[in-house]
Design a protein around this motif. Structure first.
Motif, PDB file in Angstrom:
ATOM      1  N   ILE A 235       0.826  -1.208   0.000  1.00 53.15           N
ATOM      2  CA  ILE A 235       0.000   0.000   0.000  1.00 53.15           C
ATOM      3  C   ILE A 235       0.859   1.255   0.000  1.00 53.15           C
ATOM      4  O   ILE A 235       0.355   2.357  -0.244  1.00 53.15           O
ATOM      5  CB  ILE A 235      -0.974   0.009   1.214  1.00 53.15           C
ATOM      6  CG1 ILE A 235      -2.140   0.974   0.971  1.00 53.15           C
ATOM      7  CG2 ILE A 235      -0.236   0.356   2.519  1.00 53.15           C
ATOM      8  CD1 ILE A 235      -3.019   0.609  -0.205  1.00 53.15           C
ATOM      9  N   PRO A 256      -0.961   1.847  -5.751  1.00 50.05           N
ATOM     10  CA  PRO A 256      -2.054   2.366  -4.913  1.00 50.05           C
ATOM     11  C   PRO A 256      -2.308   3.854  -5.104  1.00 50.05           C
ATOM     12  O   PRO A 256      -3.424   4.340  -4.870  1.00 50.05           O
ATOM     13  CB  PRO A 256      -1.579   2.060  -3.480  1.00 50.05           C
ATOM     14  CG  PRO A 256      -0.109   1.843  -3.584  1.00 50.05           C
ATOM     15  CD  PRO A 256       0.136   1.290  -4.950  1.00 50.05           C
ATOM     16  N   LEU A 297      -7.622  -2.385  -1.135  1.00 51.47           N
ATOM     17  CA  LEU A 297      -6.957  -2.600  -2.423  1.00 51.47           C
ATOM     18  C   LEU A 297      -6.852  -4.086  -2.741  1.00 51.47           C
ATOM     19  O   LEU A 297      -7.144  -4.514  -3.868  1.00 51.47           O
ATOM     20  CB  LEU A 297      -5.567  -1.967  -2.402  1.00 51.47           C
ATOM     21  CG  LEU A 297      -4.762  -2.107  -3.700  1.00 51.47           C
ATOM     22  CD1 LEU A 297      -5.478  -1.438  -4.861  1.00 51.47           C
ATOM     23  CD2 LEU A 297      -3.357  -1.522  -3.531  1.00 51.47           C
TER      24      LEU A 297
END
Length: 357
Positions: A235, A256, A297
């Motif tokens: 991330i 991301p 995500l």
């Protein structure tokens, strides 16, 4: 062909050794999985393969033989989360919370692992269950199937479902090396899933892993060079992945920042207790943003892999409400209760459960 003859082929050193063909590798796997080879021969084979590196045929043969000696419980249309059995030391295990996010959307999920193994000896999924109060004795396949029927989440402790892996643990611990089993055990497919997310440490194995996925007849697979070799996307930076779909393989870098999710990851001392605490906070909506974003995500990408959405953006729009409205947390609580249950129900479940699985 016996084990000594096979060792003469793979054990000639880095330059002289040759890859076994599928039939030869199948024999080697049978000799090892059934305990017909001696411990010394097994150790020599694992070490020789580590030096030579496994071929596609060898990996396919070992996976198929190991599957033959395993329990399986089909999760219709489900997705397999295949992470490292040697665990984590420095990263958040986003895959655990992600499982309940996907299941709350109606996608059956299979997670699997064992107590820590070499070479990393990190925190593994069964240690999180122990923090929940589920003892090793409680982690039977009957308990796991009961919980899967109730919630759509199948949690497999590999050495309960595949006895040969349990028998081989002492040799693996003595060697302390990565072996062919480190890849094999992640491809056991206990839930007979057509979709898989699979973690690798080095991008040099992308092509070989994709060929194995194709031979094992997965409908779609995402090979992820994730945190600590896991299936979890980063991330705080882009993640390199290989997508296998429709018979073709494509390199995809998932950033991301493109989705407004890039985050600075807080430092943590990742004990099993911390992994469980932060996972539960994510599902309750109280975790630090970085960890919540990482689960979102990973959830969105896995929805895409499973063919439930047409893009990662659509996956994010699908996942966010499931965390915000508490559905993922509610399903997790239901699953936890089922895993802790001492009275295993043997029925086939409700019509809702049957339609989910």
């Amino acid at each position: 062909m016996n084990m000594i003859e096979l060792l003469k082929e793979v054990g000639r050193g880095k330059r002289g050794a040759r890859d076994l063909n599928y039939a030869e590798a199948e024999v080697a796997a049978e000799l090892i999985m059934t305990g017909s080879a001696t411990p010394a021969q097994m150790g020599a084979f694992f070490t020789a393969e580590r030096i030579k590196m496994e071929s596609v045929d060898e990996l396919e043969a070992f996976v198929n033989v190991c599957r033959k000696y395993s329990h399986r419980f089909p999760m219709q249309g489900g997705i397999d989360f295949a992470g490292p059995y040697d665990g984590r030391k420095s990263s958040f295990m986003a895959t655990f919370a992600t499982a309940f996010l996907l299941a709350s959307n109606g996608i059956p999920v299979t997670m699997h692992g064992s107590t820590p193994l070499p070479p990393k000896w990190g925190v593994t999924l069964p240690l999180l269950l122990q923090e929940m109060g589920v003892t090793s004795a409680d982690m039977t396949h009957e308990t796991a199937i009961h919980a899967a029927k109730q919630t759509g989440v199948l949690f497999v402790v590999s050495e309960q479902w595949c006895a040969p892996l349990r028998e081989l643990r002492p040799i693996r611990e003595e060697l302390g090396l990565r072996t062919v089993l480190n890849t094999t055990e992640k491809l056991m497919d206990y839930g007979s899933s057509p979709y898989i997310v699979f973690g690798v440490f080095h991008n040099t194995v992308f092509d070989k892993t994709a060929k194995v996925m194709q031979k094992l007849n997965y409908r779609r697979a995402l090979i992820v060079q994730g945190s600590e070799g896991s299936e979890d996307l980063f991330i705080d930076r882009p993640t390199r992945t290989y997508l296998f779909a429709n018979g073709e393989v494509s390199l995809q870098v998932i950033d991301p920042e493109m989705y407004g999710l890039d985050s600075v990851v807080p430092e943590h001392n990742w004990t099993p207790a911390e992994q469980l605490r932060v996972s539960e906070e994510v599902l309750q909506g109280t975790a630090p943003t970085a960890f919540s974003n990482q689960v979102l995500l990973n959830g969105a990408v896995r929805l895409f892999v499973a063919g439930r959405v047409d893009s990662i953006e659509e996956g994010l729009y699908t996942c966010k409400p499931l965390l915000e409205n508490g559905r993922a947390w509610e399903l997790y609580c239901h699953w936890r209760e089922a895993m802790l249950s001492k009275e295993i129900k043997t029925g086939v479940g409700t019509s809702e459960t049957r339609s989910r699985l």
